[in-house]
Design a protein around this motif. Structure first.
Motif, PDB file in Angstrom:
ATOM      1  N   ARG A  98       6.862   9.402 112.917  1.00  0.00           N
ATOM      2  CA  ARG A  98       6.242  10.000 111.731  1.00  0.00           C
ATOM      3  C   ARG A  98       6.013   8.944 110.642  1.00  0.00           C
ATOM      4  NH1 ARG A  98       9.725  13.938 109.576  1.00  0.00           N
ATOM      5  NH2 ARG A  98      11.400  13.625 111.049  1.00  0.00           N
ATOM      6  N   ALA A  99       6.978   8.027 110.511  1.00  0.00           N
ATOM      7  CA  ALA A  99       6.812   6.960 109.510  1.00  0.00           C
ATOM      8  C   ALA A  99       5.615   6.079 109.876  1.00  0.00           C
ATOM      9  CB  ALA A  99       8.092   6.126 109.433  1.00  0.00           C
ATOM     10  N   LYS A 100       5.479   5.794 111.163  1.00  0.00           N
ATOM     11  CA  LYS A 100       4.357   4.962 111.620  1.00  0.00           C
ATOM     12  C   LYS A 100       3.023   5.656 111.336  1.00  0.00           C
ATOM     13  CE  LYS A 100       5.305   2.075 115.066  1.00  0.00           C
ATOM     14  NZ  LYS A 100       5.189   0.839 114.311  1.00  0.00           N
ATOM     15  N   ARG A 101       2.986   6.971 111.555  1.00  0.00           N
ATOM     16  CA  ARG A 101       1.748   7.725 111.290  1.00  0.00           C
ATOM     17  C   ARG A 101       1.366   7.653 109.813  1.00  0.00           C
ATOM     18  NH1 ARG A 101       3.173  13.151 114.757  1.00  0.00           N
ATOM     19  NH2 ARG A 101       2.818  12.248 116.823  1.00  0.00           N
ATOM     20  N   ARG A 102       2.339   7.899 108.949  1.00  0.00           N
ATOM     21  CA  ARG A 102       2.075   7.836 107.500  1.00  0.00           C
ATOM     22  C   ARG A 102       1.636   6.424 107.102  1.00  0.00           C
ATOM     23  NH1 ARG A 102       1.465  12.465 106.347  1.00  0.00           N
ATOM     24  NH2 ARG A 102       2.907  13.835 105.244  1.00  0.00           N
ATOM     25  N   PHE A 103       2.312   5.421 107.692  1.00  0.00           N
ATOM     26  CA  PHE A 103       2.001   4.017 107.394  1.00  0.00           C
ATOM     27  C   PHE A 103       0.527   3.739 107.711  1.00  0.00           C
ATOM     28  CE2 PHE A 103       2.002  -0.417 109.210  1.00  0.00           C
ATOM     29  CZ  PHE A 103       2.226  -1.094 108.019  1.00  0.00           C
ATOM     30  N   HIS A 104       0.090   4.133 108.912  1.00  0.00           N
ATOM     31  CA  HIS A 104      -1.301   3.878 109.305  1.00  0.00           C
ATOM     32  C   HIS A 104      -2.293   4.679 108.469  1.00  0.00           C
ATOM     33  CE1 HIS A 104      -0.500   1.040 112.425  1.00  0.00           C
ATOM     34  NE2 HIS A 104       0.379   1.842 112.987  1.00  0.00           N
ATOM     35  N   GLU A 105      -1.857   5.866 108.061  1.00  0.00           N
ATOM     36  CA  GLU A 105      -2.709   6.706 107.217  1.00  0.00           C
ATOM     37  C   GLU A 105      -2.983   5.991 105.885  1.00  0.00           C
ATOM     38  OE1 GLU A 105      -2.213  11.451 107.186  1.00  0.00           O
ATOM     39  OE2 GLU A 105      -0.749  10.386 105.987  1.00  0.00           O
ATOM     40  N   ILE A 106      -1.932   5.381 105.324  1.00  0.00           N
ATOM     41  CA  ILE A 106      -2.070   4.703 104.026  1.00  0.00           C
ATOM     42  C   ILE A 106      -2.930   3.443 104.180  1.00  0.00           C
ATOM     43  CG2 ILE A 106      -0.797   3.544 102.169  1.00  0.00           C
ATOM     44  CD1 ILE A 106       1.563   5.496 102.834  1.00  0.00           C
ATOM     45  N   LEU A 107      -2.676   2.687 105.280  1.00  0.00           N
ATOM     46  CA  LEU A 107      -3.486   1.472 105.524  1.00  0.00           C
ATOM     47  C   LEU A 107      -4.956   1.840 105.692  1.00  0.00           C
ATOM     48  CD1 LEU A 107      -1.512  -0.819 108.011  1.00  0.00           C
ATOM     49  CD2 LEU A 107      -1.353  -0.677 105.525  1.00  0.00           C
ATOM     50  N   ALA A 108      -5.213   2.940 106.402  1.00  0.00           N
ATOM     51  CA  ALA A 108      -6.597   3.361 106.668  1.00  0.00           C
ATOM     52  C   ALA A 108      -7.332   3.691 105.363  1.00  0.00           C
ATOM     53  CB  ALA A 108      -6.613   4.569 107.605  1.00  0.00           C
ATOM     54  N   ARG A 109      -6.564   4.099 104.340  1.00  0.00           N
ATOM     55  CA  ARG A 109      -7.183   4.397 103.042  1.00  0.00           C
ATOM     56  C   ARG A 109      -7.380   3.122 102.217  1.00  0.00           C
ATOM     57  NH1 ARG A 109      -3.109   8.096 101.256  1.00  0.00           N
ATOM     58  NH2 ARG A 109      -3.103   9.802 102.719  1.00  0.00           N
ATOM     59  N   GLY A 110      -6.994   1.984 102.804  1.00  0.00           N
ATOM     60  CA  GLY A 110      -7.195   0.707 102.126  1.00  0.00           C
ATOM     61  C   GLY A 110      -6.060   0.345 101.187  1.00  0.00           C
ATOM     62  N   ASN A 111      -4.941   1.071 101.281  1.00  0.00           N
ATOM     63  CA  ASN A 111      -3.802   0.781 100.400  1.00  0.00           C
ATOM     64  C   ASN A 111      -2.711   0.032 101.161  1.00  0.00           C
ATOM     65  OD1 ASN A 111      -4.969   2.201  98.210  1.00  0.00           O
ATOM     66  ND2 ASN A 111      -4.301   4.117  99.130  1.00  0.00           N
ATOM     67  N   GLU A 112      -1.776  -0.555 100.395  1.00  0.00           N
ATOM     68  CA  GLU A 112      -0.664  -1.261 101.035  1.00  0.00           C
ATOM     69  C   GLU A 112       0.501  -0.300 101.234  1.00  0.00           C
ATOM     70  OE1 GLU A 112       0.518  -4.747  98.954  1.00  0.00           O
ATOM     71  OE2 GLU A 112      -1.482  -5.625  99.080  1.00  0.00           O
ATOM     72  N   ALA A 113       1.333  -0.596 102.263  1.00  0.00           N
ATOM     73  CA  ALA A 113       2.475   0.282 102.495  1.00  0.00           C
ATOM     74  C   ALA A 113       3.613  -0.483 103.140  1.00  0.00           C
ATOM     75  CB  ALA A 113       2.059   1.437 103.400  1.00  0.00           C
ATOM     76  N   ASP A 114       4.827   0.030 102.958  1.00  0.00           N
ATOM     77  CA  ASP A 114       6.019  -0.586 103.518  1.00  0.00           C
ATOM     78  C   ASP A 114       6.617   0.426 104.505  1.00  0.00           C
ATOM     79  OD1 ASP A 114       8.620  -1.334 104.044  1.00  0.00           O
ATOM     80  OD2 ASP A 114       9.111  -1.874 101.962  1.00  0.00           O
ATOM     81  N   GLU A 115       6.496   0.112 105.799  1.00  0.00           N
ATOM     82  CA  GLU A 115       6.886   1.092 106.824  1.00  0.00           C
ATOM     83  C   GLU A 115       8.380   1.463 106.741  1.00  0.00           C
ATOM     84  OE1 GLU A 115       5.301   0.206 110.720  1.00  0.00           O
ATOM     85  OE2 GLU A 115       6.573   1.734 111.644  1.00  0.00           O
ATOM     86  N   ALA A 116       9.220   0.441 106.449  1.00  0.00           N
ATOM     87  CA  ALA A 116      10.667   0.710 106.380  1.00  0.00           C
ATOM     88  C   ALA A 116      10.974   1.670 105.225  1.00  0.00           C
ATOM     89  CB  ALA A 116      11.429  -0.599 106.202  1.00  0.00           C
TER      90      ALA A 116
END
Ligand code: CDP
Ligand code: CDP
Length: 211
Positions: free
Chosen positions: A138-156
């Motif tokens: 689930r964390a990986k899904r949210r991470f990719h969702e944020i990247l896809a919107r062009g934003n930065e994210a910290d998976e941990a």
């Protein structure tokens, strides 16, 4: 027939995406009940009001218009966090559940997704799905969702936040997140959206034929 489909699960399990696809396929209306908790949280945050006062939060919940909620405006991380805090308050839940039940009773049937649909909001729903996936997936899904919107994210960090949210949602005394006794469990950890949709359709079609 009037089909009510209850879909529950933790954050980023895929219940929203699945609910939309199911609603479109069966021609049903869809309500994302998480948005109603988010709407209360946003109204309080916008006015600079505390999240700790149940009187104020319950009044705010009574004023929520389910038809006016927009995910784009409510998808902010801080609103999700605040939503899970005010969602522990029984009187906030009572006010929102009343509105959600009204939606579920609309002619034509409906798909509702959230945390307590199969257990509290629509305990008599003929189809209940409990959608899950491991916290890591689930964390990986949210991470990719944020990247896809062009934003930065910290998976941990996302994983840590998901675990805190799970604990709060599953540990509260009023309407904790848990599968209803008669829910079909759908672990989507290794499933694509399409595979999860096919599995859900197989479950729903059996009920739809019987009715
Ligand atoms: O509504 P909920 O928070 O449970 O999750 P969602 O918004 O439906 O899904 C979270 C993210 O996971 C979305 O970006 C979906 O596209 C993705 N997802 C996925 O990759 N595989 C699945 N089987 C389900 C969702
Ligand atoms: O999109 P995500 O799954 O992260 O969260 P959401 O469905 O928008 O819900 C936000 C918060 O509202 C959840 O963490 C729950 O605490 C609360 N909620 C609830 O208590 N009962 C529901 N039926 C739906 C959401």
């Amino acid at each position: 027939m009037r089909l009510v489909i209850a879909i529950d699960g933790p954050a980023a399990s895929g219940k929203g995406t699945l609910s939309q696809k199911i609603a479109a396929h069966y021609g049903l209306k869809h309500l994302d009940t998480g948005l109603s908790y988010r709407a209360v949280a946003k109204a309080l945050l916008d006015k600079g009001l505390t999240l700790d006062d149940e009187d104020i939060a319950a009044q705010t919940a009574k004023a929520v218009d389910l038809g006016a909620m927009k995910r784009e405006e409510l998808a902010v991380h801080a609103i999700g966090e605040a939503a899970s805090k005010i969602a522990v308050m029984p009187r906030v839940r009572q006010a929102l559940v009343e509105k959600q039940r009204e939606f579920a009773s609309l002619a034509g049937g409906a798909v509702l997704d959230g945390r307590d649909i199969g257990t509290v909001v629509c305990p008599d729903a003929p189809v209940k799905l409990y959608v899950s996936a491991s916290p890591e997936v689930r964390a990986k899904r949210r991470f990719h969702e944020i990247l896809a919107r062009g934003n930065e994210a910290d998976e941990a960090q996302i994983l840590a936040d998901i675990k805190v949210r799970d604990e709060r949602d599953m540990g509260r005394s009023d309407s904790p997140l848990k599968p209803a006794k008669d829910a079909h469990l759908l672990d989507t950890s290794k499933m694509t959206i399409e595979a999860a949709f096919e599995a859900a359709k197989n479950i729903i079609d059996v009920v739809a034929i019987k009715n």
